[in-house]
Every structure is written in C-alpha cells, then in structure tokens.
Design a protein around this motif. Structure first.
Motif, short mmCIF file in Angstrom:
data_model
loop_
_atom_site.label_atom_id
_atom_site.label_comp_id
_atom_site.label_asym_id
_atom_site.label_seq_id
_atom_site.Cartn_x
_atom_site.Cartn_y
_atom_site.Cartn_z
N ALA A 257 0.83 -1.21 0.00
CA ALA A 257 0.00 0.00 0.00
C ALA A 257 0.86 1.25 0.00
O ALA A 257 0.57 2.22 -0.70
N ALA A 258 1.93 1.25 0.80
CA ALA A 258 2.82 2.41 0.84
C ALA A 258 3.47 2.65 -0.53
O ALA A 258 3.60 3.80 -0.98
N LEU A 259 3.84 1.59 -1.22
CA LEU A 259 4.40 1.73 -2.56
C LEU A 259 3.36 2.25 -3.54
O LEU A 259 3.64 3.14 -4.36
N ARG A 260 2.16 1.71 -3.49
CA ARG A 260 1.12 2.09 -4.44
C ARG A 260 0.69 3.54 -4.28
O ARG A 260 0.25 4.17 -5.24
N VAL A 261 0.82 4.09 -3.07
CA VAL A 261 0.43 5.48 -2.87
C VAL A 261 1.56 6.44 -3.20
O VAL A 261 1.38 7.66 -3.18
N GLY A 262 2.74 5.89 -3.51
CA GLY A 262 3.79 6.76 -4.02
C GLY A 262 5.05 6.89 -3.20
O GLY A 262 5.92 7.69 -3.55
N ALA A 263 5.19 6.12 -2.12
CA ALA A 263 6.45 6.16 -1.37
C ALA A 263 7.59 5.68 -2.28
O ALA A 263 7.43 4.73 -3.05
N GLY A 264 8.75 6.33 -2.17
CA GLY A 264 9.86 5.98 -3.04
C GLY A 264 10.52 4.67 -2.69
O GLY A 264 10.98 3.92 -3.56
N LEU A 435 -1.06 3.16 3.55
CA LEU A 435 -1.39 4.36 2.78
C LEU A 435 -1.04 5.63 3.55
O LEU A 435 -0.46 6.57 3.00
N VAL A 436 -1.40 5.67 4.83
CA VAL A 436 -1.08 6.85 5.64
C VAL A 436 0.43 7.06 5.70
O VAL A 436 0.94 8.16 5.50
N ALA A 437 1.16 5.98 5.96
CA ALA A 437 2.62 6.09 6.05
C ALA A 437 3.22 6.53 4.72
O ALA A 437 4.14 7.35 4.67
N GLY A 438 2.68 6.00 3.62
CA GLY A 438 3.20 6.35 2.31
C GLY A 438 2.98 7.81 1.96
O GLY A 438 3.85 8.44 1.33
N VAL A 439 1.84 8.37 2.36
CA VAL A 439 1.60 9.79 2.10
C VAL A 439 2.46 10.66 3.01
O VAL A 439 3.05 11.65 2.58
N LEU A 440 2.57 10.27 4.28
CA LEU A 440 3.44 11.00 5.21
C LEU A 440 4.88 11.05 4.70
O LEU A 440 5.55 12.09 4.79
N ALA A 441 5.35 9.94 4.16
CA ALA A 441 6.74 9.86 3.69
C ALA A 441 7.02 10.85 2.57
O ALA A 441 8.18 11.23 2.35
N GLN A 442 5.98 11.28 1.87
CA GLN A 442 6.15 12.21 0.76
C GLN A 442 6.14 13.67 1.20
O GLN A 442 6.08 14.58 0.38
N GLY A 443 6.22 13.88 2.51
CA GLY A 443 6.36 15.23 3.04
C GLY A 443 5.07 15.93 3.35
O GLY A 443 5.07 17.13 3.65
N VAL A 444 3.95 15.23 3.34
CA VAL A 444 2.65 15.83 3.67
C VAL A 444 2.49 15.83 5.19
O VAL A 444 2.86 14.87 5.87
N ASP A 445 1.93 16.90 5.74
CA ASP A 445 1.77 16.97 7.20
C ASP A 445 0.78 15.92 7.69
O ASP A 445 -0.02 15.38 6.92
N ALA A 446 0.85 15.63 8.99
CA ALA A 446 0.12 14.49 9.55
C ALA A 446 -1.38 14.56 9.30
O ALA A 446 -2.00 13.55 8.94
N ASP A 477 -7.69 -6.19 -2.97
CA ASP A 477 -8.42 -5.69 -4.14
C ASP A 477 -8.26 -4.18 -4.28
O ASP A 477 -8.41 -3.63 -5.38
N LEU A 478 -7.99 -3.50 -3.16
CA LEU A 478 -7.90 -2.04 -3.19
C LEU A 478 -6.60 -1.55 -3.83
O LEU A 478 -6.55 -0.42 -4.33
N LEU A 479 -5.56 -2.38 -3.83
CA LEU A 479 -4.23 -1.89 -4.21
C LEU A 479 -4.15 -1.46 -5.67
O LEU A 479 -3.66 -0.36 -5.96
N PRO A 480 -4.60 -2.25 -6.63
CA PRO A 480 -4.57 -1.74 -8.01
C PRO A 480 -5.53 -0.57 -8.22
O PRO A 480 -5.26 0.32 -9.03
N GLU A 481 -6.61 -0.55 -7.47
CA GLU A 481 -7.57 0.55 -7.61
C GLU A 481 -6.96 1.86 -7.11
O GLU A 481 -7.20 2.93 -7.67
N VAL A 482 -6.19 1.78 -6.04
CA VAL A 482 -5.51 2.96 -5.51
C VAL A 482 -4.62 3.58 -6.58
O VAL A 482 -4.64 4.79 -6.82
N ARG A 483 -3.86 2.74 -7.24
CA ARG A 483 -2.98 3.26 -8.28
C ARG A 483 -3.79 3.89 -9.41
O ARG A 483 -3.44 4.97 -9.92
N ALA A 484 -4.87 3.25 -9.83
CA ALA A 484 -5.69 3.79 -10.91
C ALA A 484 -6.27 5.15 -10.54
O ALA A 484 -6.25 6.10 -11.34
#
Length: 491
Positions: A257-264, A435-446, A477-484
């Motif tokens: 999930a962290a990868l799919r939401v954009g964590a490097g 997902l929360v961790a992945g967005v946080l890792a991209q520099g977004v506030d808590a 099932d949510l993981l490919p949908e998140v990316r889409a």
C-alpha cells in the motif's frame, strides 16, 4: 444553527426556508419513487412537522392521495410549523389526529414521509413517538426521512432508544454530523443534501462543534505531484514493522500500500520466516528478518516514516520492537497490535509526527472505556484520543468504522463520507496504515496525509464494490484501484 443564521443575519423568513425544504423533499420523493401515487406523512410537533405539511400540500396539489397523520392536536403547532399547516389545510389537506401518548394508525400510502422528530431530539424517544416509529417500520413501505430519521441523534449518530429505518434521507442547509458516522448508516439510506440557497457566509461561523465532510475529490489535492526530475529518495522511505509468526501478510499488505500510494522506498522488518514469501509477492520491497529489537536500528536510521503494528503480536518480540521504534522518535503510524502496546506504554514525549488508526475496540482500550461508550459519541471519543495521545508533536487519530472520524489538535474533526460494509474484512486496516505512512513519507503533514489516505482507502473500496460487489471484497483488491485513482488526474 445554520437556519437561524440565515433567518437572523440575512432576513430570510423561516417559512420561506421551510417551504424550500418541504418542496425539496417532495422533489426527492418523486425522483426516488416515480410510480408512487399515494403517500403517508407522519408529523410530530416541531419544525420538522412543518416540513412534512409542505410535502403533503405539494403532493395534494399534484393530485396525489395524501394521508397526513398528526401526533397530538394540529392546533398545538406553533410558529412556522403552524403557518405550514395552515397553508396545506387551505389547499384541502385533511389531517388525521392521533393520541400522541398512544398513537394508532394504519399506513395507507405507498411511500411514508417521516416528519416526526427533527434534529433537536437528544433524549430517549418518548413512548408515544416510539410507538409511531414502530408502526412506520412495521408497515414495510419505503420511507423518506425529513432532515434526519426520527430517533437518531443529530450530534452523535446514536439511536435514542428507537429510530425510523429510512430508505432515504434528505437533510437541509448543512450535513448533520450524526448522519455520517456510527450506526447512522443502518438508518438513513442514501443521504441527499439540499442547501436551500442560503448565503455562503452562513457556513463561516458554524462553531466549535462543526465537523468537516471529507471526500476524495477535495483531499486528493494533498498528494504532491512528482517533478520531471524526481528520484525515489525524494518520495520518502517507509519502514513497516510487524508480522509476528503467521502474520506476515499484514506487513506485506501495508508495504505494498505504501508503494502504491507513491512512497519511493519501502522496507519491512519482520520474522525471518516471512522474508521469502514477501519478496515473492512484491520484490520491490526490501525485507529483513529480525529476531531482536536491536536489529532494526539500521533500518530506523534510514526511514522517513514507520508503520508500526500490522501483525506485530502481543508477545515479547513485538513489544521489544514497539519500544525500539518509539525510542527512535521517527514519524510513526501506529495500528493493530501496536495500539495494544500504546495503551499501556505511550511515549512520554515525542517531536516526530504520530498517527494512530484504531477501530472502535482498540479505541476503547486506548481510552480505558468500553465499545458502547465509544460508539455512544464517536466524535467525543476521537477528541478524547487527541487529548490523551497528541502531546506536542504533530498528531492525528483515525477512529475507523462507518463514517471514519479523523481528529487532531486545533482543527475541526473530519468524517469520511466514503466506505461500504464490504470493508469489514481482514487486512483493510493494514492497507490503510500503509497508505497513511506512504503519504506521510512524501512530506505531507500528519493531518492532511491522514485525511487524504482515509478518503483514498474508502473511495477505492467503493469503486471496487460498485464494479464487483461488496461481498467478498478483499483488502488486496484495493491496491490496483488505488494506483488507478491516483493516476486519473495525470491523464
């Protein structure tokens, strides 16, 4: 409160707002049940009853058969409700008055309009009104609730002893927070908001108890766009810690999930026996088998954010890992078994961001109370989590469930308007933590990261359920949908 502002600040007569509300409800009824030619309207004593009279008068004017049941004498209505009664009666409406203490009536219409109790109800429904609710529910006819199903608390969403089970609800001017969380979804049916054309500045002073409705269309703006020269370290490094024996799937889902939401970058610290399976499923994840807490020190040194708790377990291994992560004071999302440890071993002071994501039973443990008390007022419970665990560092708490509540210090609580019962399945919380961790890792506030992740999680689940059905919905099932979903705005 919003209607009072419209009346007092902008001089809109109350009866004008009432007519707008009643006419909006009538239009909603016609759209939802176009074949119905007869309705029953059940009215109480307040302004909610006035809305019901406008619906009844509008239906009668269009040639419908209308049965209006009034609990208690119609002459007891006051103010705008009395004006609405007189308007409808002048149009030929007949009123059936029944004893408000011992009401008995038969529902004649094909659709029932619930105008018994409005948003002011806070105490247990009185016996007479409870009997009227019972008659409505037993009639097994479609029900349109006016403003809120009678017997549902507008502030908390709890049932006041007994409540109408509506097939649809139309509410006015602003969304009532009790419609959005807890057991409300079992009573409201689809909710329609009719703004009634009140001026926009009425919404600017709604008070400290206001709750923000969270939807993905607005929250998606929190996620940063990648520049043409982006590289993986700019998008953060998530470390997922957990996966005791037999629970490796939890960390695998959080990591993906962290990868799919954009964590490097994403690493996992877990039991050694899970390493091969996680790498086979997702080779992009860096996985380290650990047998002691000290073994994660090098991983912690590289991590931007830790997702702590998926499958962590409640034995010595998990407890040692929890304590090690908390001592490092890295930004952290705590879920699942991590919350069990947090309830008795909260860190004394933190400078890094902390996000906690409990479901209702975990929240009860964190607050030293029981599930019933948490569900009694989910907004108060979310606020209590903030008061107990926020400290001085950036903080957000997610009280998961139907209408997940996101709370933090100094901002209005938010309630997610997405989600469906299919999400009541194993692993959903692990995906959310990732997902929360992945967005946080991209520099977004808590706070913004948590709100965005919660909405994305539920919105993705709704999309999958709309396509494939709710039953059998899996967390993965949510993981490919998140990316889409995330890539739709880039097209």
């Amino acid at each position: 409160m919003l209607d009072r502002l419209a009346i007092e600040r902008h001089g809109i007569p109350g009866i004008v707002l009432m007519k707008r509300a009643g006419e909006a409800a009538w239009r909603s009824l016609r759209r939802r049940w176009p074949d119905a030619r007869a309705i029953t309207v059940v009215c109480g004593r307040g302004n909610n009853a006035g809305d019901g009279y406008i619906v009844a008068g509008s239906a009668l004017a269009q040639g419908f058969d209308v049965q209006l049941v009034q609990l208690g004498p119609a002459e007891a209505l006051r103010g705008d409700a009395a004006r609405a009664r007189d308007w409808a009666r002048a149009g030929g409406l007949a009123i059936i008055e029944v004893d408000s203490d011992r009401p008995e009536f038969a529902v004649a219409g094909a659709v029932v309009v619930d105008a018994l109790l409005g948003t002011g109800a806070t105490g247990e429904v009185r016996p007479g009104f409870a009997r009227a609710i019972e008659i409505i529910d037993r009639a097994a006819k479609p029900v349109l609730a006016i403003d809120i199903p009678s017997g549902l608390c507008a502030d908390t969403g709890r049932v006041l002893g007994m409540a109408v089970r509506a097939d649809a609800t139309i509410t006015f001017i602003g969304m009532k927070r009790g419609l959005t969380t807890g057991v409300a979804a079992d009573y409201t049916g689809p909710i329609e908001l009719a703004p009634l054309d009140v001026p926009d500045d009425c919404y600017a002073t709604v008070g400290a108890d206001a709750v923000e409705a969270l939807q993905w269309t607005h929250q998606r703006q929190a996620l940063p766009e990648r520049t043409a020269t982006a590289y993986k370290h700019q998008s953060g490094h998530v470390l997922v810690v957990g996966g005791d024996s037999g629970m490796g799937g939890a960390v695998a889902m959080a990591a993906e999930a962290a990868l799919r939401v954009g964590a490097g970058l994403v690493s996992v610290a877990t039991r050694p026996e899970h390493v091969a399976a996680i790498l086979a499923r997702r080779p992009e994840v860096m996985v380290k088998g650990v047998t002691s807490a000290e073994a994660i020190d090098a991983l912690l040194a590289r991590a931007s954010v830790v997702a702590l708790g998926p499958g962590l377990g409640r034995d010595a291994w998990g407890h040692a890992l929890f304590d090690r992560v908390m001592a490092a004071d890295t930004a952290c999302v705590v879920d699942a078994d991590g919350l069990h440890r947090l309830a008795t071993h909260a860190p004394a002071r933190r400078s890094a961001a902390l996000v906690i994501t409990p479901h209702v039973a975990e929240a009860a443990s964190l607050l030293g109370t029981n599930v019933g008390e948490v569900q009694h007022d989910r907004f108060a419970a979310a606020a209590a989590l903030v008061a107990r665990y926020a400290g001085d560092a950036p903080f957000a708490a997610v009280l998961k469930g139907a209408g997940s509540v996101v709370a933090s210090r100094g901002v209005a609580a938010g309630v997610c308007l997405h989600g469906n019962p299919g999400m009541a399945s194993a692993g959903m919380g692990d995906v959310l933590a990732g997902l929360v961790a992945g967005v946080l890792a991209q520099g977004v506030d808590a706070v913004r990261a948590t709100r965005a992740a919660v909405c994305l999680h539920s919105f993705a689940a709704d999309r999958v359920a709309a396509r494939d059905g709710q039953r059998g919905l899996l967390a993965t099932d949510l993981l490919p949908e998140v990316r889409a979903i995330l890539n739709e705005r880039a097209r």
